[in-house]
Design an enzyme around this catalytic site. Structure first.
Site, short mmCIF file in Angstrom:
data_model
loop_
_atom_site.label_atom_id
_atom_site.label_comp_id
_atom_site.label_asym_id
_atom_site.label_seq_id
_atom_site.Cartn_x
_atom_site.Cartn_y
_atom_site.Cartn_z
N SER A 126 -28.45 59.01 -42.55
CA SER A 126 -29.15 58.83 -43.83
C SER A 126 -30.58 59.36 -43.78
O SER A 126 -31.19 59.46 -42.71
CB SER A 126 -29.18 57.35 -44.20
OG SER A 126 -27.90 56.80 -44.13
N GLN A 127 -31.10 59.63 -44.96
CA GLN A 127 -32.49 60.05 -45.11
C GLN A 127 -33.41 58.91 -44.65
O GLN A 127 -33.17 57.75 -45.00
CB GLN A 127 -32.71 60.34 -46.60
CG GLN A 127 -34.06 60.85 -46.95
CD GLN A 127 -34.27 60.84 -48.46
OE1 GLN A 127 -33.41 60.45 -49.22
NE2 GLN A 127 -35.45 61.27 -48.86
#
Ligand code: SAH
Length: 228
Positions: A60-61
């Site tokens: 994920s970011q």
């Protein structure tokens, strides 16, 4: 720019974008994200973006990791369940904040790599399971906090059931599996009462029910049948 200055800049960007919890920022500063991405992406480890990992999944970011972790309101007494280990990065962040982290991944290959990373980073309060996280981990329930890092169409009822009824909090992306209309939802559970809030839009890979088919095992079984 050095890794260290990229990391400092990322942490500043996260703070400006709303990750204000200093414990969360400190955990993100301490966990080396470059260890959780593939070698080809090492130079992008401190860019604020999601990156591909194996099995067609993503890490994920950082901003999403920061905001979801903050939304969980974790203390060092908490027992946390994460669904969707992936690279192991989010579990590593949780392990710095909580007493114990239980994490489930449906791809065995991803889990093997994540487990190696936990060892390398000296994270000893993470327990792993290869399985269908949609069903949660009944033997370890209840959990003070539950974090799902893959998007479900609806809040999985099994997970709600495994959330502590003394102020338990679950954070998860909910929406269509194509990823166009997903939102992070926070569910609070107090006794038999639930309260849910919509936090921010996201794009996650889908939460998939069941385990991936093990084609090699199926082939082996077929061969054994032929031979007998
Ligand atoms: N938390 C991860 C992000 C992983 S992406 C990280 O920090 O890198 C989501 C992950 O959820 C993928 O690895 C995917 O295989 C896994 N997943 C999807 N459905 C699942 C399920 N039912 N049970 C367990 N894991 C699941």
């Amino acid at each position: 720019m050095s890794t260290e200055s990229r990391k400092i800049r990322l942490v500043m960007d996260l703070r400006n974008a709303g990750v204000t919890d200093t414990r969360v920022l400190a955990a993100m500063e301490r966990i080396p994200r470059e260890k959780f991405v593939e070698e080809a992406f090492h130079d992008q480890a401190y860019a604020n973006q999601a990156l591909p990992i194996s099995c067609g999944q993503t890490i994920s970011q950082p901003l999403v990791v920061g905001l979801m972790t903050q939304a969980l309101e974790i203390t060092d007494r908490h027992k946390i369940l994460e669904v969707g280990t992936g690279s192991g990065y989010q579990a590593a962040i949780l392990s710095k904040l909580a007493r114990r982290v239980y994490t489930i991944e449906r791809h065995r290959d991803l889990m093997q790599v994540a487990e190696r990373r936990f060892k390398e980073c000296n994270l000893h309060n993470i327990t792993t399971l290869v399985g269908d996280g949609y069903k949660g981990w009944p033997a370890q329930a209840p959990f003070d906090r539950i974090l799902v890092t893959a998007a479900a169409r609806l809040v999985p009822p099994e997970l709600v059931a495994q959330l502590s009824d003394e102020g338990g909090i679950m954070v998860l992306p909910v929406g269509d599996v194509g990823g166009l209309h997903q939102e992070v939802i926070r569910v609070r559970k107090e006794g038999t009462q639930f309260q849910s809030e919509r936090l921010f839009p996201v794009r996650f890979v889908p939460l998939v029910q069941g385990l991936p088919q093990d084609h090699s095992a199926a082939r082996r079984a077929a061969r054994e049948r032929e031979e007998s």
